[in-house]
Design a protein around this motif. Structure first.
Motif, PDB file in Angstrom:
ATOM      1  N   MET A   1       0.627  -1.035  -0.169  1.00  0.00           N
ATOM      2  CA  MET A   1       0.008   0.091  -0.181  1.00  0.00           C
ATOM      3  C   MET A   1       0.737   0.749   0.024  1.00  0.00           C
ATOM      4  O   MET A   1       0.587   2.179  -0.273  1.00  0.00           O
ATOM      5  CB  MET A   1      -0.937   0.246   1.055  1.00  0.00           C
ATOM      6  N   GLN A   2       1.889   1.506   0.886  1.00  0.00           N
ATOM      7  CA  GLN A   2       2.592   2.570   0.950  1.00  0.00           C
ATOM      8  C   GLN A   2       3.671   2.501  -0.127  1.00  0.00           C
ATOM      9  O   GLN A   2       3.448   4.199  -1.037  1.00  0.00           O
ATOM     10  CB  GLN A   2       3.883   2.407   1.832  1.00  0.00           C
ATOM     11  N   SER A   3       4.273   1.593  -0.492  1.00  0.00           N
ATOM     12  CA  SER A   3       4.534   1.279  -2.343  1.00  0.00           C
ATOM     13  C   SER A   3       3.776   2.268  -3.139  1.00  0.00           C
ATOM     14  O   SER A   3       3.922   3.138  -3.708  1.00  0.00           O
ATOM     15  CB  SER A   3       5.136  -0.266  -3.025  1.00  0.00           C
ATOM     16  N   GLY A   4       2.740   1.682  -3.315  1.00  0.00           N
ATOM     17  CA  GLY A   4       1.678   2.200  -4.351  1.00  0.00           C
ATOM     18  C   GLY A   4       0.925   3.578  -4.298  1.00  0.00           C
ATOM     19  O   GLY A   4       1.198   4.443  -5.365  1.00  0.00           O
ATOM     20  N   MET A   5       1.161   3.944  -2.939  1.00  0.00           N
ATOM     21  CA  MET A   5       0.520   5.811  -3.100  1.00  0.00           C
ATOM     22  C   MET A   5       2.486   6.490  -3.200  1.00  0.00           C
ATOM     23  O   MET A   5       1.998   7.244  -3.770  1.00  0.00           O
ATOM     24  CB  MET A   5       0.693   6.232  -1.175  1.00  0.00           C
ATOM     25  N   TYR A   6       3.503   5.446  -3.014  1.00  0.00           N
ATOM     26  CA  TYR A   6       4.392   6.565  -3.383  1.00  0.00           C
ATOM     27  C   TYR A   6       4.775   6.381  -5.053  1.00  0.00           C
ATOM     28  O   TYR A   6       4.778   7.974  -5.424  1.00  0.00           O
ATOM     29  CB  TYR A   6       6.162   6.011  -2.802  1.00  0.00           C
ATOM     30  N   TRP A   7       4.777   5.355  -5.589  1.00  0.00           N
ATOM     31  CA  TRP A   7       4.561   5.538  -6.686  1.00  0.00           C
ATOM     32  C   TRP A   7       3.247   6.507  -7.380  1.00  0.00           C
ATOM     33  O   TRP A   7       3.472   7.126  -9.074  1.00  0.00           O
ATOM     34  CB  TRP A   7       4.764   3.681  -7.599  1.00  0.00           C
ATOM     35  N   GLY A   8       1.925   6.539  -7.223  1.00  0.00           N
ATOM     36  CA  GLY A   8       0.881   7.099  -7.589  1.00  0.00           C
ATOM     37  C   GLY A   8       1.220   8.704  -7.566  1.00  0.00           C
ATOM     38  O   GLY A   8       1.147   9.808  -8.367  1.00  0.00           O
ATOM     39  N   TYR A   9       1.564   9.352  -5.871  1.00  0.00           N
ATOM     40  CA  TYR A   9       2.604  10.118  -6.255  1.00  0.00           C
ATOM     41  C   TYR A   9       3.589  11.032  -7.443  1.00  0.00           C
ATOM     42  O   TYR A   9       3.046  11.728  -8.266  1.00  0.00           O
ATOM     43  CB  TYR A   9       3.111  10.703  -5.080  1.00  0.00           C
ATOM     44  N   VAL A  10       3.976   9.950  -7.056  1.00  0.00           N
ATOM     45  CA  VAL A  10       5.572  10.123  -8.328  1.00  0.00           C
ATOM     46  C   VAL A  10       4.861  10.320  -9.544  1.00  0.00           C
ATOM     47  O   VAL A  10       5.175  11.554  -9.807  1.00  0.00           O
ATOM     48  CB  VAL A  10       6.240   9.192  -8.484  1.00  0.00           C
ATOM     49  N   SER A  11       4.091   9.451  -9.956  1.00  0.00           N
ATOM     50  CA  SER A  11       3.016   9.934 -11.592  1.00  0.00           C
ATOM     51  C   SER A  11       2.235  10.592 -11.268  1.00  0.00           C
ATOM     52  O   SER A  11       2.461  11.642 -12.523  1.00  0.00           O
ATOM     53  CB  SER A  11       2.520   8.559 -11.599  1.00  0.00           C
ATOM     54  N   LEU A  12       1.566  11.289 -10.170  1.00  0.00           N
ATOM     55  CA  LEU A  12       0.984  12.470  -9.995  1.00  0.00           C
ATOM     56  C   LEU A  12       1.888  13.297 -10.512  1.00  0.00           C
ATOM     57  O   LEU A  12       1.472  14.637 -11.180  1.00  0.00           O
ATOM     58  CB  LEU A  12       0.679  12.399  -9.450  1.00  0.00           C
ATOM     59  N   ILE A  13       2.583  13.884  -9.361  1.00  0.00           N
ATOM     60  CA  ILE A  13       3.787  15.091 -10.105  1.00  0.00           C
ATOM     61  C   ILE A  13       4.456  15.369 -11.555  1.00  0.00           C
ATOM     62  O   ILE A  13       4.730  16.318 -12.173  1.00  0.00           O
ATOM     63  CB  ILE A  13       4.650  14.413  -9.302  1.00  0.00           C
ATOM     64  N   GLU A  14       5.030  14.105 -11.700  1.00  0.00           N
ATOM     65  CA  GLU A  14       4.757  13.802 -12.850  1.00  0.00           C
ATOM     66  C   GLU A  14       4.382  14.526 -14.418  1.00  0.00           C
ATOM     67  O   GLU A  14       4.574  15.390 -15.493  1.00  0.00           O
ATOM     68  CB  GLU A  14       5.952  12.240 -13.462  1.00  0.00           C
ATOM     69  N   GLY A  15       3.012  14.111 -14.259  1.00  0.00           N
ATOM     70  CA  GLY A  15       2.072  14.186 -14.718  1.00  0.00           C
ATOM     71  C   GLY A  15       1.281  15.449 -15.095  1.00  0.00           C
ATOM     72  O   GLY A  15       1.117  16.123 -15.672  1.00  0.00           O
ATOM     73  N   LEU A  16       1.738  16.097 -14.353  1.00  0.00           N
ATOM     74  CA  LEU A  16       1.008  17.213 -13.339  1.00  0.00           C
ATOM     75  C   LEU A  16       2.358  18.311 -13.870  1.00  0.00           C
ATOM     76  O   LEU A  16       1.336  19.169 -14.880  1.00  0.00           O
ATOM     77  CB  LEU A  16       0.916  18.089 -11.890  1.00  0.00           C
TER      78      LEU A  16
END
Length: 77
Positions: free
Chosen positions: A1-16
């Motif tokens: 779960m933590q890994s998913g949240m971390y990589w989700g935020y990485v993708s969010l930042i890159e996409g934004l």
């Protein structure tokens, strides 16, 4: 779960950042701010600088600029 949240935020930042840069159409510097910004800097290539205190520094500047004004005076445009 933590890994998913971390990589989700990485993708969010890159996409934004990609969308904003595409829309703006000019080179820009990306500054990450906040207490957790430094943990993303290693994985997010689009971050140019990290300043964890940028927001509070800005609020302090706003306060300093307005400290001399009385409450009855409207802000200058």
């Amino acid at each position: 779960m933590q890994s998913g949240m971390y990589w989700g935020y990485v993708s969010l930042i890159e996409g934004l950042v990609a969308r904003i840069k595409s829309e703006y159409g000019k080179p820009m510097t990306v500054i990450a701010t906040g207490g957790l910004a430094s943990i993303f800097q290693r994985q997010v290539a689009v971050i140019d600088h990290v300043d964890p205190d940028l927001t509070i520094k800005g609020l302090m500047l706003i306060y300093a600029r307005n400290a001399g004004r009385g409450k009855a005076q409207p802000a200058a445009d």
